[in-house]
Scaffold this active site. Structure first.
Site, short mmCIF file in Angstrom:
data_model
loop_
_atom_site.label_atom_id
_atom_site.label_comp_id
_atom_site.label_asym_id
_atom_site.label_seq_id
_atom_site.Cartn_x
_atom_site.Cartn_y
_atom_site.Cartn_z
N HIS A 135 1.70 -8.39 10.90
CA HIS A 135 0.77 -8.57 9.78
C HIS A 135 1.15 -8.21 8.64
CE1 HIS A 135 -2.69 -9.78 7.32
NE2 HIS A 135 -3.36 -8.28 7.58
N ASN A 141 -1.03 -9.75 1.40
CA ASN A 141 -1.73 -10.04 2.57
C ASN A 141 -2.29 -11.24 2.50
OD1 ASN A 141 -3.77 -9.85 4.72
ND2 ASN A 141 -4.07 -7.70 4.46
N CYS A 193 -7.68 -11.29 9.75
CA CYS A 193 -6.32 -11.39 9.96
C CYS A 193 -5.58 -11.40 11.19
CB CYS A 193 -5.65 -10.09 9.00
SG CYS A 193 -6.50 -9.59 7.45
O1 UT7 Z 1 -5.50 -7.43 6.37
C1 UT7 Z 1 -6.47 -6.42 6.78
C2 UT7 Z 1 -5.96 -5.13 6.97
N1 UT7 Z 1 -5.87 -4.50 5.74
C3 UT7 Z 1 -5.02 -3.30 5.53
O2 UT7 Z 1 -4.40 -3.04 6.57
C4 UT7 Z 1 -5.05 -2.44 4.34
C5 UT7 Z 1 -4.84 -1.00 4.95
N2 UT7 Z 1 -5.04 0.07 3.83
C6 UT7 Z 1 -4.21 0.18 2.79
O3 UT7 Z 1 -3.06 -0.74 2.87
C7 UT7 Z 1 -4.16 1.40 1.91
O4 UT7 Z 1 -5.29 2.27 2.43
C8 UT7 Z 1 -4.48 1.01 0.68
C9 UT7 Z 1 -3.46 0.32 -0.09
C10 UT7 Z 1 -5.64 -0.05 0.41
C11 UT7 Z 1 -4.87 2.09 -0.45
O5 UT7 Z 1 -3.62 3.02 -0.16
P1 UT7 Z 1 -4.14 4.50 -0.03
O6 UT7 Z 1 -2.86 5.41 0.13
O7 UT7 Z 1 -5.03 4.83 1.39
O8 UT7 Z 1 -4.98 5.10 -1.17
P2 UT7 Z 1 -6.36 5.63 -1.42
O9 UT7 Z 1 -7.26 4.74 -0.63
O10 UT7 Z 1 -6.31 7.11 -0.70
O11 UT7 Z 1 -6.45 6.06 -2.62
C12 UT7 Z 1 -5.71 6.90 -3.44
C13 UT7 Z 1 -5.78 6.88 -4.94
C14 UT7 Z 1 -7.60 6.98 -5.18
O12 UT7 Z 1 -7.76 7.51 -6.19
P3 UT7 Z 1 -8.04 9.35 -6.24
O13 UT7 Z 1 -9.53 9.12 -5.63
O14 UT7 Z 1 -7.30 9.92 -5.34
O15 UT7 Z 1 -8.42 9.77 -7.91
C15 UT7 Z 1 -7.76 5.54 -5.60
O16 UT7 Z 1 -8.67 5.36 -6.34
O17 UT7 Z 1 -5.31 5.65 -5.42
C16 UT7 Z 1 -6.38 5.13 -6.23
N3 UT7 Z 1 -6.42 3.69 -6.14
C17 UT7 Z 1 -5.55 3.00 -6.89
N4 UT7 Z 1 -4.90 3.48 -8.11
C18 UT7 Z 1 -4.19 2.59 -8.88
C19 UT7 Z 1 -6.78 2.87 -5.08
N5 UT7 Z 1 -6.18 1.50 -5.58
C20 UT7 Z 1 -5.67 1.47 -6.73
C21 UT7 Z 1 -4.90 0.88 -7.32
N6 UT7 Z 1 -4.16 1.07 -8.59
N7 UT7 Z 1 -4.82 -0.70 -7.32
#
Ligand code: UT7
Length: 342
Positions: free
Chosen positions: A269, A299, A129
């Protein structure tokens, strides 16, 4: 003329008499829109979760027969047309991508053919990225070193081809598209004032596509292990992205001896609106300084800041002479900050 109100670090490095201008930018996104509501039918997710956790409402998906080289060529053609430069006058094409049409030859070679830029040398670079800022800096170096006068820099991705459409953690985040900038040696104008780049290879595994290289060549095993899809530890990437983009931004501002309020438009980004907000807050930027098109495209990796830069210019958010801060972060880990005098 160089703006006397800020320092141009390039002027101190023997580049007197040589100026690299960003003459024009261009971008392209595919027609097909994939809205959050449609993703609800593919994986266990909701529009509400995606919107509140990321800020993304929809993304663009390339047609089956539309490839990274096609999108790159379209974005590049727009930049060339705006600058009224014939493709035959391009000396070099640098394409940043993690989704090349094929492992080799470089997708930049295919773009050269599609543009009819037959006099140009062409190669790809890969900084995920962060690729567009890395490519801009490389392109600028070729101009400042008197090697070339006209360089096309492109960021283009067909991420839909490597996204695991069964993994809700990642498939909701990404989209396809391309952005391009035409760099030229032109007097009395400015392009990139400085670019700060960084890498931490110790964290390579938190965001990667494990299969397809010599480590895990394609095999029935690698396919059943789903190694050819993008994998990410979202939370780790999130934390590192905020810290790295903030640090790089501060370094770039310090090099130019300016404060954040001198920047007309910050283009980070487009990964997650919570990342954009956290970086903006840490830098002391106002909300309307930070450009975002995340809700429409998600993204798009190496294309992300390139598309956003083109849109910011098109929408009149920046005018010639304004300062722009590009901030990038991606797999590698890689990151960067670039200050452009537009
Ligand atoms: O381009 C490269 C750079 N990439 C990035 O910068 C991405 C950086 N990371 C992020 O943007 C975030 O970490 C995410 C959007 C990927 C995830 O957000 P988060 O607030 O960190 O969520 P999490 O990974 O802590 O997940 C929280 C919950 C989990 O469920 P449990 O374990 O708490 O029951 C996930 O399984 O949200 C769940 N989850 C979803 N639920 C519904 C993860 N993805 C989804 C989804 N829909 N699509």
């Amino acid at each position: 003329m160089s703006n006397p109100n800020f320092k141009n670090p390039r002027a101190e490095h023997g580049f007197v008499g040589r100026t690299c201008s960003i003459s024009a930018v261009g971008s392209y996104v595919p027609e097909k829109v994939l809205a959050n509501a449609e993703l609800e039918k593919l994986v266990d997710t909701t529009d509400e979760w995606i919107t509140t956790r990321t800020g993304i409402k929809e993304r663009r998906i390339a047609a089956d027969d539309e490839y990274t080289s096609d999108m790159a060529a379209r974005a590049a053609k727009r930049a060339l047309d705006r600058a009224e430069v014939d493709p035959s006058h391009v000396d070099l094409i640098i394409l940043a991508t993690i989704t090349p049409d094929m492992p080799f030859p470089a997708t930049a070679c295919l773009v050269q053919k599609k543009l009819g830029a037959h006099n140009a040398a062409a190669f790809d670079i890969q900084a995920a990225c962060s690729g567009f800022v890395y490519a801009l800096e490389i392109g600028q170096q070729f101009i400042m070193s008197r090697t070339y006068d006209t360089v096309l820099v492109i960021g283009a991705e067909k991420l839909s081809s490597i996204v695991d459409w069964e993994d809700r953690n990642t498939c909701v985040l990404f989209g396809d598209g391309a952005g391009a900038a035409l760099l030229q040696n032109r007097e009395n104008t400015h392009g990139l004032l400085t670019a700060c780049m960084g890498t931490d290879g110790r964290k390579a595994s938190i965001l990667c596509q494990p299969g397809g290289g010599c480590l895990h060549p394609a095999s029935s095993q690698s396919i059943s292990d789903r190694l050819h899809y993008l994998r990410m530890d979202g939370q780790e990437v999130f934390k590192n992205a905020v810290t790295a983009m903030t640090t790089a931004a501060r370094e770039a501002l310090a090099r130019c001896e300016i404060e954040i309020d001198r920047i007309k438009c910050i283009i980070p980004h487009q990964a997650n609106m919570r990342i954009l907000k956290a970086v903006g807050d840490r830098l002391g930027a106002s909300e309307n300084q930070v450009y975002s098109n995340l809700e429409r495209y998600g993204n798009t990796s190496a294309a992300s800041v390139a598309i956003a830069l083109d849109e910011a210019v098109e929408q009149g958010k920046v005018e010639r002479g304004d300062l722009i801060l590009l901030l990038v972060f991606g797999a590698g880990l890689t990151w960067g900050a670039a200050i452009i005098e537009w």
